[in-house]
Scaffold this active site. Structure first.
Site, mmCIF file in Angstrom:
data_model
loop_
_atom_site.group_PDB
_atom_site.id
_atom_site.type_symbol
_atom_site.label_atom_id
_atom_site.label_comp_id
_atom_site.label_asym_id
_atom_site.label_seq_id
_atom_site.Cartn_x
_atom_site.Cartn_y
_atom_site.Cartn_z
ATOM 1 N N GLY A 2 42.560 17.724 66.544
ATOM 2 C CA GLY A 2 42.894 18.547 67.664
ATOM 3 C C GLY A 2 43.407 19.873 67.459
ATOM 4 N N CYS A 51 61.030 27.914 89.302
ATOM 5 C CA CYS A 51 62.646 27.698 89.720
ATOM 6 C C CYS A 51 63.141 26.533 88.632
ATOM 7 C CB CYS A 51 62.647 27.401 91.150
ATOM 8 S SG CYS A 51 62.529 28.593 92.055
HETATM 9 C C1 PLP Z 1 46.770 13.347 69.987
HETATM 10 C C2 PLP Z 1 45.780 12.657 69.105
HETATM 11 C C3 PLP Z 1 45.138 12.997 68.030
HETATM 12 C C4 PLP Z 1 45.214 14.607 67.725
HETATM 13 O O1 PLP Z 1 46.325 14.999 67.374
HETATM 14 P P1 PLP Z 1 46.300 16.408 66.794
HETATM 15 O O2 PLP Z 1 48.010 16.554 66.153
HETATM 16 O O3 PLP Z 1 45.928 17.519 67.581
HETATM 17 O O4 PLP Z 1 45.286 16.757 65.622
HETATM 18 C C5 PLP Z 1 44.193 12.214 67.278
HETATM 19 N N1 PLP Z 1 44.252 10.787 67.723
HETATM 20 C C6 PLP Z 1 44.997 10.243 68.446
HETATM 21 C C7 PLP Z 1 45.012 9.008 68.729
HETATM 22 C C8 PLP Z 1 45.931 11.252 69.347
HETATM 23 O O5 PLP Z 1 46.568 10.618 70.411
#
Ligand code: PLP
Length: 425
Positions: free
Chosen positions: A277, A346
């Site tokens: 991600g 705030c």
């Molecule tokens: C959040 C998540 C990801 C992505 O993680 P990154 O650090 O953004 O690469 C992948 N797999 C699962 C199951 C996640 O919860």
């Protein structure tokens, strides 16, 4: 590498100047670079070249339909963690078989939706979920393709709130219990056991925890096969870190990460799934904001901007650092000041930088927070009745609004005064 650069002293996203976008959409806004998203996806995919892989972008990092569509067009699937994200990925045109459904608390409705949509893999995180999924699948005469998300008890050495692979974390099935659960699952008629999944955390900047976890996964796959269970996929999750500070030593590259993958799981003959991600999206986005006031304090100056913690919560939630990019590049030798950049909400925690040494800022100056393309817009709220900010995508010399700014009235459009209140009128 990203495509947010100064040209003649003005910050640009690719070939578009940030002030031009600000003039068109107002501030604050998120700005993503299509070329950067593309580049990051390609660098990640290229690092795994020659392996049998499926890269499933983690929709929770940035779920905008245009972002998912762009990555889908490059061949990406999606990792989703809710029924909402599943529908979103499908709406963006991601083929169901390229979608992995993760998450520790999937409801019966979500599991039914996953089965009905034909997702490629459901990552099961408990025996209770396994049984519920088996019931749902059996009722409709389907078999659910699953992996267990196992908890390898590895400390990813990242922020406590984004570490997920230690035994005290809520995620996955316990390592010791995994062999038994695979036997149980293998005997269920509504379940098709496909693989082993791990995801040990996010913003991981050291390869050693990955290597330990992936090695454990490979060992588990071999043991399960000895027990007669046909494991065909391993899902290595996401988690690779990104540089939040441009002057920092860079975290490991996707190529180095790819080497770890080759060393640990490539000889299993499995399809290898990935759920990146942050490493794809973070440095492909910035949050642009305008200075509202400059307020001298006793020890430092407060620069109050029109973005706030509800727009980008990472500094308040994780003490995260985002580099500050003045949209007009300061002169090389200009004097610096100690500045806190804060939002108007705030809450004392509504602070983007603390004791930062920056070139002076003035009212109406534009600044950008870098590395805001992941866990930025998706985590935003409307706290203080502040509408969500627009998202813009730049592509070469053009840009498009990919989520518009709502009207403030939209924020209470679903609210209702009970009859007994209006009756009194
Ligand atoms: C959040 C998540 C990801 C992505 O993680 P990154 O650090 O953004 O690469 C992948 N797999 C699962 C199951 C996640 O919860």
């Amino acid at each position: 590498m990203d495509h947010f650069q100064y040209r003649e002293g003005v910050l640009h996203a690719e070939d578009v100047s940030i002030p031009a976008i600000a003039a068109a959409v107002g501030t604050p806004f998120y700005c993503y670079s299509a070329a950067t998203l593309t580049r990051h996806y390609r660098v990640f995919a290229d690092a795994l070249e020659g392996l049998d892989t499926r890269v499933c972008f983690s929709a929770k990092a940035n779920g905008n339909l245009a972002v998912l569509r762009l990555l889908g067009n490059l061949g990406a699937g999606c990792d989703v963690v809710s029924g909402g994200e599943l529908k979103r990925a499908l709406a963006a045109g991601i083929p169901a078989e390229k979608i992995v459904f993760s998450g520790v608390g999937k409801t019966a409705e979500e599991l039914a939706l996953a089965l009905d949509s034909g997702v490629g893999q459901i990552n099961v995180e408990s025996e209770a979920e396994l049984n519920r999924l088996n019931d749902i699948a059996s009722k409709v005469g389907q078999t659910a393709p699953i992996a267990f998300r196992v908890n390898p008890d590895v400390d990813a050495a990242t922020h406590d709130k984004i570490s997920t692979g230690r035994k005290e974390d809520k995620f996955g099935v316990a390592w010791e219990d995994a062999p038994r659960l695979y036997e149980v699952a293998d005997a269920l008629s509504g379940i098709d056991v496909r693989g082993v999944a791990v995801h040990i955390g996010s913003q991981i900047t050291d390869l050693a925890p990955f290597e330990t976890a992936f090695t454990k996964v490979a060992g588990l796959v071999e043991n399960l096969r000895k027990a007669g269970i046909d494991i065909r996929t391993v899902d290595l999750g996401g988690g690779l870190g990104v540089p939040y500070k441009r002057d920092n030593t860079a975290p490991p590259s996707p190529a180095e990460y790819g080497d770890v993958v080759r060393r640990t799981v490539s000889n299993l003959g499995c399809t290898i799934l990935f759920e990146p991600g942050r490493v794809i999206a973070a440095n492909a986005g910035i949050l642009v904001t305008k200075v509202v006031y400059v307020k001298p304090g006793e020890t430092k100056e407060f620069v109050i901007v029109d973005a706030a913690m509800n727009d980008l919560v990472r500094p308040a939630m994780y003490d995260a650092h985002h580099d500050v990019l003045p949209v007009t590049e300061p002169n090389a030798g200009s004097a610096k000041k100690t500045i806190d950049i804060v939002g108007p909400v705030c809450e004392t925690g509504d602070r983007f930088t603390r004791d930062a040494t920056l070139s002076p800022l003035e009212e109406d100056d534009l600044i950008a927070f870098a590395t805001a393309g992941a866990y930025g817009a998706v985590m935003a709220s409307t706290y203080n009745t502040r509408p969500l900010v627009p998202e813009v995508m730049v592509n070469g010399d053009s840009f498009a609004i990919i989520r518009k700014r709502p009207a403030v009235e939209d924020l209470w459009a679903l609210e209702n005064l009970p009859d007994w209140m209006t009756d009194e009128n």
